[in-house]
Design an enzyme around this catalytic site. Structure first.
Site, PDB file in Angstrom:
ATOM      1  N   GLU A  48      -1.316  -1.989   1.221  1.00  0.00           N
ATOM      2  CA  GLU A  48      -1.513  -1.435  -0.113  1.00  0.00           C
ATOM      3  C   GLU A  48      -0.140  -0.930  -0.564  1.00  0.00           C
ATOM      4  O   GLU A  48       0.494  -0.145   0.151  1.00  0.00           O
ATOM      5  CB  GLU A  48      -2.521  -0.282  -0.071  1.00  0.00           C
ATOM      6  CG  GLU A  48      -2.754   0.267  -1.456  1.00  0.00           C
ATOM      7  CD  GLU A  48      -3.759   1.426  -1.504  1.00  0.00           C
ATOM      8  OE1 GLU A  48      -4.382   1.724  -0.476  1.00  0.00           O
ATOM      9  OE2 GLU A  48      -3.877   2.006  -2.591  1.00  0.00           O
TER      10      GLU A  48
ATOM     11  N   ARG B 178      -5.370   1.215  16.281  1.00  0.00           N
ATOM     12  CA  ARG B 178      -4.147   1.462  15.533  1.00  0.00           C
ATOM     13  C   ARG B 178      -3.129   2.156  16.432  1.00  0.00           C
ATOM     14  O   ARG B 178      -3.470   2.735  17.456  1.00  0.00           O
ATOM     15  CB  ARG B 178      -4.425   2.295  14.289  1.00  0.00           C
ATOM     16  CG  ARG B 178      -4.825   3.730  14.540  1.00  0.00           C
ATOM     17  CD  ARG B 178      -5.352   4.409  13.282  1.00  0.00           C
ATOM     18  NE  ARG B 178      -4.357   4.588  12.261  1.00  0.00           N
ATOM     19  CZ  ARG B 178      -4.409   4.011  11.049  1.00  0.00           C
ATOM     20  NH1 ARG B 178      -5.409   3.250  10.710  1.00  0.00           N
ATOM     21  NH2 ARG B 178      -3.468   4.231  10.166  1.00  0.00           N
TER      22      ARG B 178
ATOM     23  N   LYS C  38       0.317   7.479   5.079  1.00  0.00           N
ATOM     24  CA  LYS C  38       1.219   7.334   3.938  1.00  0.00           C
ATOM     25  C   LYS C  38       1.115   8.532   3.004  1.00  0.00           C
ATOM     26  O   LYS C  38       2.086   8.905   2.357  1.00  0.00           O
ATOM     27  CB  LYS C  38       0.920   6.035   3.190  1.00  0.00           C
ATOM     28  CG  LYS C  38       1.537   4.831   3.888  1.00  0.00           C
ATOM     29  CD  LYS C  38       1.385   3.572   3.071  1.00  0.00           C
ATOM     30  CE  LYS C  38       0.011   2.985   3.266  1.00  0.00           C
ATOM     31  NZ  LYS C  38      -0.161   1.697   2.587  1.00  0.00           N
TER      32      LYS C  38
END
Ligand code: ATP
Ligand code: MG
Length: 561
Positions: free
Chosen positions: A36, A261, A271
């Site tokens: 994104e 992850r 983020k």
């Protein structure tokens, strides 16, 4: 905390792909990396990049770069440009396969109408709070929305008017019509579309209706013919919805596969938090060398190859773990040990005058650029009567086992002579040591000790003539605790390491470093690896310390090498 074993070369995802190729389910594989564009890439993204592009390379397939740009409020062109630069830097090439979810907006909208026509989606007028309340909990079933049984015609009409901009943000949503009693909350009539009157960085004001992640993501995978859609573990519970949507629309159905992850100690990876650190000026920007971003690591001097080695070494698994930052730092050291030429620099200089060296004379020593790789060649290092050594390589009253310079003691200058400290000159007012008067033994040049005498310490040095003044930035970990977000009760910013940056303004480097190009890395002997900063100025270079040397004292001080 997990210390990973070296990669065995395979993993559960490869096993699965091998089966799909063997059974003829697929002839070739297509993966994708779907960032994104709402921030810069970090080391966690590197794990996903290495996995997705690595699989494409391994199987001779391809990997798409797809920008998941469905949220106009948080996304910017700057991030798209930075992401592309970082992917390239890491060594991956998406060829012509650059895609944007926003390019599919029309198609996705068509899918929404198709769901309505099949009676599988409806326009709901409940507010966000009401939707949450109706959803129920893990232990209680949800309740059906009073708008759930609208007719196909009414739903189509409302959706078209939503698209046309007739309604305010938040007043209506499109929901999938699945099962309000499902044990999986993601299947309790999830929201597919929301109204948002915002300008999108690519589609401008063409849309005021934007698809939610779950709707855009899987359908984009399908449109692109992705064979294996690899995502992180928290999407495991979304997989039933991913599958439901492809089945309900009767479109090509990629397989979603989840992996654990990457989490790293002493940093944060979300983020949202990284953006906070940037916006609040707690770091100098996304590419601050303390950031876990790829641009920060690049600026700090981490080689791309070291990051790829790290991703390979930690492997791909199914259970969440936290990797120690030292694993990454070791990969950086290993790579730089092979690839970085050696150089001499003094970070905190102390002047040394060699009283018996002919004043005004100088000589050029020929020294190797790499101790293990003759291919790196040699360079000339000037030596003269005035030198600088590291301040902490001298002690007036040394403790036992201190093998460096002290009054009356001898030490070896690396690649040069043995010197003895004869006199200590101090500032009469402050008592600060200003200069050392030493004598050198001309018979000991080039590392020779003709009389076989033992000198335990070897120290680095720089000749005063033509020394290059430099600024050195010493970086430490950004946070002072291993898991900055462990304590949910207090703000993670409270654990920022106040000593994560130390600027040394008086360093002196050997002359060859005057012209070093931004981004080039060197090992400053005995000190660590240093990289020329991107913002360096001609005449007074700025170096970032990339990483320290492991066990530097133990190795270098104990014996001549
Ligand atoms: P954030 O939650 O910080 O916004 P994100 O996961 O939403 O991060 P995306 O831009 O959506 O960020 O991520 C792109 C791809 O990178 C996704 O496929 C995601 O699974 C993967 N990814 C993100 N963070 C990690 C991580 N820590 N480890 C492995 N893969 C990751
Ligand atoms: Mg995401």
């Amino acid at each position: 905390m997990t210390i990973p074993a070296p990669s065995a070369g395979t993993n559960f995802i490869r096993t699965l792909i091998d089966q799909d190729l063997a059974s003829g389910k697929h002839q070739a594989i297509i993966t994708r990396f779907p960032p994104e564009p709402n921030g810069y890439l970090h080391i966690g993204h590197a794990k996903s990049l290495c996995l997705n592009f690595g699989l494409a390379l391994h199987y001779g397939g391809c990997c798409h770069l797809r920008f998941d740009d469905t949220n106009p409020v948080k996304e910017e062109q700057e991030y798209i440009d930075a992401i592309k630069a970082d992917v390239r830097w890491l060594g991956f090439d998406w060829g012509t396969h650059e895609y944007y979810a926003s390019d599919y907006f029309e198609k996705l909208y068509g899918f929404a109408e198709r769901l309505i026509e099949k009676g599988l989606a409806y326009v709901c007028d409940l507010s966000a709070d009401q939707i949450r309340e109706y959803r129920g909990t893990l232990t209680e079933p949800g309740r059906e929305s009073p708008y759930r049984n609208r007719t196909v015609a009414e739903n189509l009409d409302l959706l078209r008017r939503m698209r046309a901009g007739e309604f305010a943000d938040g007043s209506r949503v499109l929901r999938a019509r699945i099962d309000m009693t499902s044990p999986n909350l993601n299947l309790r009539d999830p929201v597919l579309y929301r109204i948002l009157h915002a300008t999108h960085h690519r589609t401008g004001d063409a849309w005021c209706l934007y698809p939610m992640y779950d709707f855009a993501h899987g359908q984009s995978d399908s449109i692109e013919g992705i064979t294996h859609s690899i995502c992180t573990l928290e999407f495991e519970a979304h997989r039933p919805l991913y599958d439901w949507l492809c089945d309900a629309l009767a479109i090509y159905h990629p397989q979603q596969i989840e992996f654990a992850r990457l989490n790293l100690t002493y940093t944060v990876m979300s983020k949202r938090r990284l953006l906070e650190l940037v916006n609040e000026g707690r770091v100098a920007g996304w590419d601050d060398p303390r950031m876990p971003t790829l641009s920060g690591m690049r600026r700090r001097g981490y080689p791309a190859a070291a990051i790829r080695t790290f991703c390979d070494r930690i492997g791909v698994g199914k259970s969440d773990s936290v990797i120690d930052m030292s694993v990454l730092e070791d990969c950086v050291r290993e790579e730089l040990d092979r690839t970085a030429p050696r150089a001499m620099g003094v970070l905190r200089p102390l002047k040394v005058v060699i009283t018996n060296y002919p004043a005004g004379e100088a000589e050029q020593l020929t020294v190797p650029n790499h101790p293990k790789e003759p291919a790196f060649g040699t360079r000339m290092l000037p030596f003269g009567s005035e030198l600088y050594i590291e301040r902490d390589d001298f002690m007036e009253n040394p403790p036992g086992k201190y093998f460096r310079l002290a009054p009356g003691r001898e030490v070896r200058l690396r690649y040069a002579y043995i010197i003895r400290c004869d006199e200590v000159i101090k500032d009469p007012a402050s008592g600060e040591i200003k200069e050392l008067r030493c004598s050198y033994d001309p018979a000991t040049g080039g590392g020779e000790t003709p009389d076989g005498r033992k000198v335990k310490g070897i120290i680095h040095w720089v000749a005063a003539a033509n020394a290059v003044p430099a600024e050195i930035r010493l970086y430490d970990r950004l946070f002072s605790v291993a898991n900055p977000t462990a304590d949910k009760a207090s703000d993670y910013r409270g654990t920022l390491n106040p000593e994560s940056l130390e600027i040394l303004g008086e360093a002196l480097l050997e002359p060859t470093l005057a012209a070093a190009a931004p981004g080039s890395c060197f090992q400053f002997e005995r000190l660590g690896y240093f990289c020329v900063d991107a913002g360096t100025a001609p005449g007074r270079p700025r170096f970032n310390r990339t990483v320290t040397l492991r066990d530097s004292w133990a190795k270098m001080v104990g014996a001549e090498s």
